[in-house]
Design an enzyme around this catalytic site. Structure first.
Site, PDB file in Angstrom:
ATOM      1  N   SER A 177      78.145  94.156  38.851  1.00 26.56           N
ATOM      2  CA  SER A 177      79.467  94.747  39.077  1.00 26.56           C
ATOM      3  C   SER A 177      80.078  94.164  40.356  1.00 26.56           C
ATOM      4  CB  SER A 177      79.353  96.276  39.082  1.00 26.56           C
ATOM      5  OG  SER A 177      80.605  96.881  39.083  1.00 26.56           O
TER       6      SER A 177
ATOM      7  N   HIS B 171      82.654  94.409  33.970  1.00 25.57           N
ATOM      8  CA  HIS B 171      83.066  95.539  33.116  1.00 25.57           C
ATOM      9  C   HIS B 171      84.179  95.059  32.190  1.00 25.57           C
ATOM     10  CE1 HIS B 171      80.821  98.442  35.595  1.00 25.57           C
ATOM     11  NE2 HIS B 171      81.344  97.858  36.658  1.00 25.57           N
TER      12      HIS B 171
ATOM     13  N   GLU C  67      79.695  94.859  30.234  1.00 24.49           N
ATOM     14  CA  GLU C  67      78.587  95.643  30.784  1.00 24.49           C
ATOM     15  C   GLU C  67      77.289  95.271  30.075  1.00 24.49           C
ATOM     16  OE1 GLU C  67      79.835  99.760  30.694  1.00 24.49           O
ATOM     17  OE2 GLU C  67      81.330  99.413  32.263  1.00 24.49           O
TER      18      GLU C  67
END
Lengths: 280, 280
Positions: free
Chosen positions: B136, B178, B205
């Site tokens: 992330s 994401h 993800e």
């Protein structure tokens, strides 16, 4: 189902898918142009609000097109498949110079109109030269292969999208709408992965593709039209994956077009059109 | 800032951006592979939880990497820029065979670490052969040009994205994470439109790009990696539009890669790798 046959020496009419939420206030450039290519001050526009279940949808577009200078605007609703055979209603389709499908649910359009004399006549009239367009669900219904519903998200999965037969004015493209606003690249790409022959057209809100008789697409409105061309796809795993797995697709071509840019559906060439400034 | 120089005859270490929410339960294939390329049962992994402000983030990864067979796992947090000069902390970076940045806010990473001896040492150690990865926010920080924040939606606008300098382990790509889950194609494409030299990498993800010393990217995990290559861009209106206007971009190439597929950052060629079944 193939597109209706255009008479020798004749020209198909414009096909105008709109991404939904088109400007109806200060700069109604899309609806204005729709009136112009339907005949301007001699335009006779037929609004078909069948996708919507709100009573005000039809009258709202009737007023708008009237204000934009159409000579005559009628609202023609179809509640049942029987309605689609009624000669009085068919006469009104016959008279129109432009037909406009409102938003709502595209499966209402396909289940009520699909295969009826009304659908057949609309196809024939477009092949004979009149303009046919629609917004949101009314955009989806126009092509041969219609996105019925699907999952949202940027990457395609095998079950991202469910196709249904549409009105079939053309089979050259698959349309998706509310494109930027609802994250629909994945489902559009999945639709192309089923069979890459078609070209994917993702329409943002307040953005339209004006597809002329020569199959050149011109963009109008404040957003973008994302054209996805799978013609040079070098690999697809679509046939091998489980429903909920992502699909591997190599070699997609993507063009992001804004007002003024064009794409030729024959040659698959994008052009910046009037956006390309001459060097001085 | 350029990537750290690799010594003659030496090889840069792996760079491993992960799209967030990687599997930590039954099939931790991404974290497992991270341990393997950090040395397997002789791996010494350093977890840097600076992006996160949750106390449990560091210890959680410490436990996970331990369970996956790393010999030693330490958590090393940096709360201030002063922490990034401390010799004791720098020694621990020096010893590690793999460095892992957790998720959180990538601007915390860039504002605290940016330009410090710790950042410099991590760059040098990667150039000398150790693995550096992150999930992330920890993925975004790895490259030279980092997406700091941006707007979501499929079509790019001039103000869709704000870039900031990242750690600069490589300048060949811009990473977004994401990707499917938060609709970030538009902001990744906008980042490329500023200067098309880089390659855009959109990570879903539970999906990672394992970028080897030879600059071949291999996909691991359950989602897709969307590679956007603007190398053959034929037109961009980025320099001419207002901030909130959509950008016209013609000739983007897009590959959607899943586990097993590869992309070579030098040649810009995608390959189905082991997904392409030999014909029988």
């Amino acid at each position: 189902m193939c597109p209706s046959k255009v008479a020798e020496g004749g020209e198909r009419g414009w096909i105008v898918p709109i991404g939904g939420a088109e400007n109806k206030g200060e700069s109604p450039s899309i609806l204005q142009r729709f009136v112009e290519i339907s005949g301007g001050d001699s335009a006779e526009i037929l609004v078909i609000p069948t996708a919507s279940q709100l009573a005000e949808t039809g009258p709202r577009y009737q007023r708008l097109f009237g204000e934009l200078g159409a000579r005559r605007v009628d609202v023609l609703d179809f509640d049942t498949r029987r309605d689609c055979q009624e000669s009085n209603r068919l006469d009104r389709i016959e008279r129109a110079s432009g037909i406009f499908f409102t938003g709502g649910n595209q499966l209402r359009l396909s289940t009520i109109l699909g295969g009826t004399p009304a659908a057949k006549l609309i196809r024939e009239r477009n092949a004979a030269g009149i303009t046919v367009g629609g917004t949101s669900a009314g955009a989806s219904i126009l092509s041969e292969h219609m996105i019925g519903f699907g999952k949202e998200g940027s990457s395609p999965q095998a079950d991202s999208v469910r196709l249904a037969p549409g009105l079939g004015l053309t089979n050259r493209f698959v349309i998706d709408q509310h494109f930027r606003q609802r994250d629909r690249l994945g489902r559009l790409v999945a639709a192309l992965a089923y069979n890459p022959f078609a070209i994917g057209i993702g329409l943002d809100e307040d953005t339209a593709a004006f597809i002329g008789p020569d199959n050149t697409l011109e963009v109008e409105g404040s957003g973008a039209v994302t054209v996805v061309d799978a013609d040079e796809l070098s690999f697809s795993s679509m046939a091998d994956v489980r429903e909920d797995e992502p699909v591997c697709l190599l070699g997609l071509k993507v063009h992001i077009l804004v007002a003024g840019a064009t794409f030729n559906l024959h040659t698959r060439k994008a052009s910046a059109g009037k956006l390309a400034k001459p060097k001085t």
